[in-house]
Write a protein that holds these residues in place. Structure first.
Motif, PDB file in Angstrom:
ATOM      1  N   ARG A 284       0.830  -1.208   0.000  1.00 42.53           N
ATOM      2  CA  ARG A 284       0.000   0.000   0.000  1.00 42.53           C
ATOM      3  C   ARG A 284       0.861   1.253   0.000  1.00 42.53           C
ATOM      4  NH1 ARG A 284      -2.405   0.937   5.623  1.00 42.53           N
ATOM      5  NH2 ARG A 284      -0.186   1.456   5.870  1.00 42.53           N
ATOM      6  N   ASN A 285       1.824   1.313   0.914  1.00 45.25           N
ATOM      7  CA  ASN A 285       2.643   2.517   1.034  1.00 45.25           C
ATOM      8  C   ASN A 285       3.475   2.762  -0.226  1.00 45.25           C
ATOM      9  OD1 ASN A 285       1.618   2.685   3.620  1.00 45.25           O
ATOM     10  ND2 ASN A 285       3.414   1.762   4.584  1.00 45.25           N
ATOM     11  N   LYS A 286       4.038   1.680  -0.767  1.00 45.97           N
ATOM     12  CA  LYS A 286       4.830   1.799  -1.997  1.00 45.97           C
ATOM     13  C   LYS A 286       3.955   2.248  -3.168  1.00 45.97           C
ATOM     14  CE  LYS A 286       7.844  -1.413  -2.597  1.00 45.97           C
ATOM     15  NZ  LYS A 286       8.468  -2.737  -2.920  1.00 45.97           N
ATOM     16  N   ALA A 287       2.747   1.692  -3.228  1.00 48.06           N
ATOM     17  CA  ALA A 287       1.838   2.030  -4.330  1.00 48.06           C
ATOM     18  C   ALA A 287       1.471   3.505  -4.312  1.00 48.06           C
ATOM     19  CB  ALA A 287       0.577   1.173  -4.229  1.00 48.06           C
ATOM     20  N   TYR A 288       1.165   4.035  -3.141  1.00 43.75           N
ATOM     21  CA  TYR A 288       0.748   5.432  -3.066  1.00 43.75           C
ATOM     22  C   TYR A 288       1.893   6.380  -3.415  1.00 43.75           C
ATOM     23  CZ  TYR A 288      -3.362   3.614  -0.575  1.00 43.75           C
ATOM     24  OH  TYR A 288      -4.501   2.939  -0.220  1.00 43.75           O
ATOM     25  N   VAL A 289       3.101   6.057  -2.965  1.00 41.42           N
ATOM     26  CA  VAL A 289       4.244   6.909  -3.285  1.00 41.42           C
ATOM     27  C   VAL A 289       4.548   6.863  -4.783  1.00 41.42           C
ATOM     28  CG1 VAL A 289       6.737   7.203  -2.973  1.00 41.42           C
ATOM     29  CG2 VAL A 289       5.266   6.798  -0.987  1.00 41.42           C
ATOM     30  N   ARG A 290       4.496   5.657  -5.347  1.00 41.28           N
ATOM     31  CA  ARG A 290       4.817   5.532  -6.775  1.00 41.28           C
ATOM     32  C   ARG A 290       3.760   6.188  -7.661  1.00 41.28           C
ATOM     33  NH1 ARG A 290       7.638  -0.400  -7.878  1.00 41.28           N
ATOM     34  NH2 ARG A 290       9.434  -0.050  -6.506  1.00 41.28           N
ATOM     35  N   LEU A 291       2.500   6.173  -7.239  1.00 41.34           N
ATOM     36  CA  LEU A 291       1.450   6.826  -8.028  1.00 41.34           C
ATOM     37  C   LEU A 291       1.676   8.325  -8.084  1.00 41.34           C
ATOM     38  CD1 LEU A 291      -1.220   6.778  -9.580  1.00 41.34           C
ATOM     39  CD2 LEU A 291      -2.412   6.850  -7.390  1.00 41.34           C
ATOM     40  N   GLN A 292       2.190   8.898  -7.008  1.00 39.45           N
ATOM     41  CA  GLN A 292       2.392  10.338  -6.972  1.00 39.45           C
ATOM     42  C   GLN A 292       3.398  10.799  -8.018  1.00 39.45           C
ATOM     43  OE1 GLN A 292       0.573  12.401  -5.096  1.00 39.45           O
ATOM     44  NE2 GLN A 292       1.586  14.128  -6.079  1.00 39.45           N
ATOM     45  N   LYS A 293       4.387   9.973  -8.304  1.00 44.13           N
ATOM     46  CA  LYS A 293       5.452  10.383  -9.224  1.00 44.13           C
ATOM     47  C   LYS A 293       4.949  10.635 -10.644  1.00 44.13           C
ATOM     48  CE  LYS A 293       9.137   8.282  -6.482  1.00 44.13           C
ATOM     49  NZ  LYS A 293      10.198   7.247  -6.412  1.00 44.13           N
ATOM     50  N   PRO A 294       4.197   9.679 -11.272  1.00 47.19           N
ATOM     51  CA  PRO A 294       3.698   9.994 -12.624  1.00 47.19           C
ATOM     52  C   PRO A 294       2.688  11.137 -12.633  1.00 47.19           C
ATOM     53  CG  PRO A 294       2.820   7.897 -11.840  1.00 47.19           C
ATOM     54  CD  PRO A 294       3.903   8.290 -10.893  1.00 47.19           C
TER      55      PRO A 294
END
Length: 304
Positions: A284-294
């Motif tokens: 969950r935490n990795k997904a939310y951080v990675r979504l912010q980048k694009p």
């Protein structure tokens, strides 16, 4: 919608006929889809060589009857008017092979009501793509009471071959995405009407709070991670202000009474083993951080 669905199907290598109100319009749409494909490929949205595939697999028919004559699967995507859909489905089923699967892309009209216009209605069901069809990954499959199991399986395989996710749902008004989407839309409009937030404020809150989670988790997984006891309490708080709309659902209160509070207890709407919970939290935490980048790379959408 019809053009986008045709692109999706044709890119699997299937031969796809386009039909419209006339052969001239079908030809025009064919040319538009090729031009779109070139643009999509140039922007990395379609794979390299997609337009060449479409040139080989798509073709414009003179009329509906010619388009469906030798088709194994037919998808109707005419306007959301019962009479228009019924008329075209009647023409399709009269001209198609008796065992051809017929799908409708309706988003709200009862599949059972549309089935009345179809000869051999056991082969008919809803196959509901979302707009824009090439880029939205989910498809609803909606059998009516008389749909044959073989037709459902054929639709499931078709959607899988397109690289899409699929869910089989019951034939009720709005099915699933529109029922949920319009519930949110109704509340969003009310929030603006009541002066609680501006249109821009509501859009910002939705896309940057709970909406931010939705690419990864559905509402039941989100509830389990928040805690069903928390959800139950929140329902009761909302019920105090909106008694007719926010009573805690019985399925929720039953789970809470059973001590099934979500991930904190190892079970809720979903059964997630306790040993998997650290992995879930890390994902969950990795997904939310990675979504912010694009999102940062794309920048804000071009709307006022």
């Amino acid at each position: 919608m019809g053009g986008g669905i045709a692109q999706v199907l044709a890119l699997t290598g299937a031969h796809v006929a386009l039909a419209d109100v006339s052969g001239h319009v079908a030809q025009s749409n064919y040319e538009r889809l090729l031009t779109e494909s070139e643009d999509f490929s140039a922007n990395g949205l379609f794979p390299e060589g997609a337009t060449d595939i479409l040139r080989e697999t798509l073709w414009p028919a003179e009329d509906v009857e010619q388009a469906v004559r030798n088709a194994a699967v037919i998808e109707e995507a005419v306007p959301e008017v019962l009479e228009i859909k019924s008329d075209i489905l009647s023409r399709i089923s009269a001209a198609a092979a008796p065992d051809a699967i017929i799908g409708s892309n309706t988003s709200t009209i009862s599949i059972g009501a549309l089935a009345k216009a179809v000869q051999n209605p056991g082969r008919f069901l809803g196959i509901h793509f979302s707009n824009p069809a090439p880029f939205i990954p989910g498809v609803e499959i909606i059998p009516h009471e008389g749909t044959d199991a073989s037709a459902v399986e054929a639709a499931r395989q078709l959607v899988q071959d397109c690289g899409k996710s699929r869910a089989v749902v019951k034939d009720v008004t709005g099915f699933v995405p529109n029922r949920l989407q319009y519930a949110l839309s109704r509340e969003a409009v009310r929030v603006v009407e009541e002066g609680i937030a501006t249109v821009e404020g509501v859009d910002t809150v939705v896309r940057t709070t709970f909406g931010f989670r939705l690419p990864f988790f559905g509402p039941f997984a989100i509830a389990d991670m928040a805690g069903l006891d928390v959800y139950n309490f929140s329902y009761k708080s909302l019920q105090a202000a909106f008694p007719d709309e926010f009573a805690p659902p019985r399925i929720l209160t039953d789970l809470v009474e059973q001590g099934r509070l979500g991930t904190k207890s190892g079970g809720g709407f979903l059964n997630i083993p306790s040993e998997r919970i650290p992995d879930l939290a890390a994902y969950r935490n990795k997904a939310y951080v990675r979504l912010q980048k694009p999102l940062e790379e794309l920048g804000p959408p071009p709307v006022d």
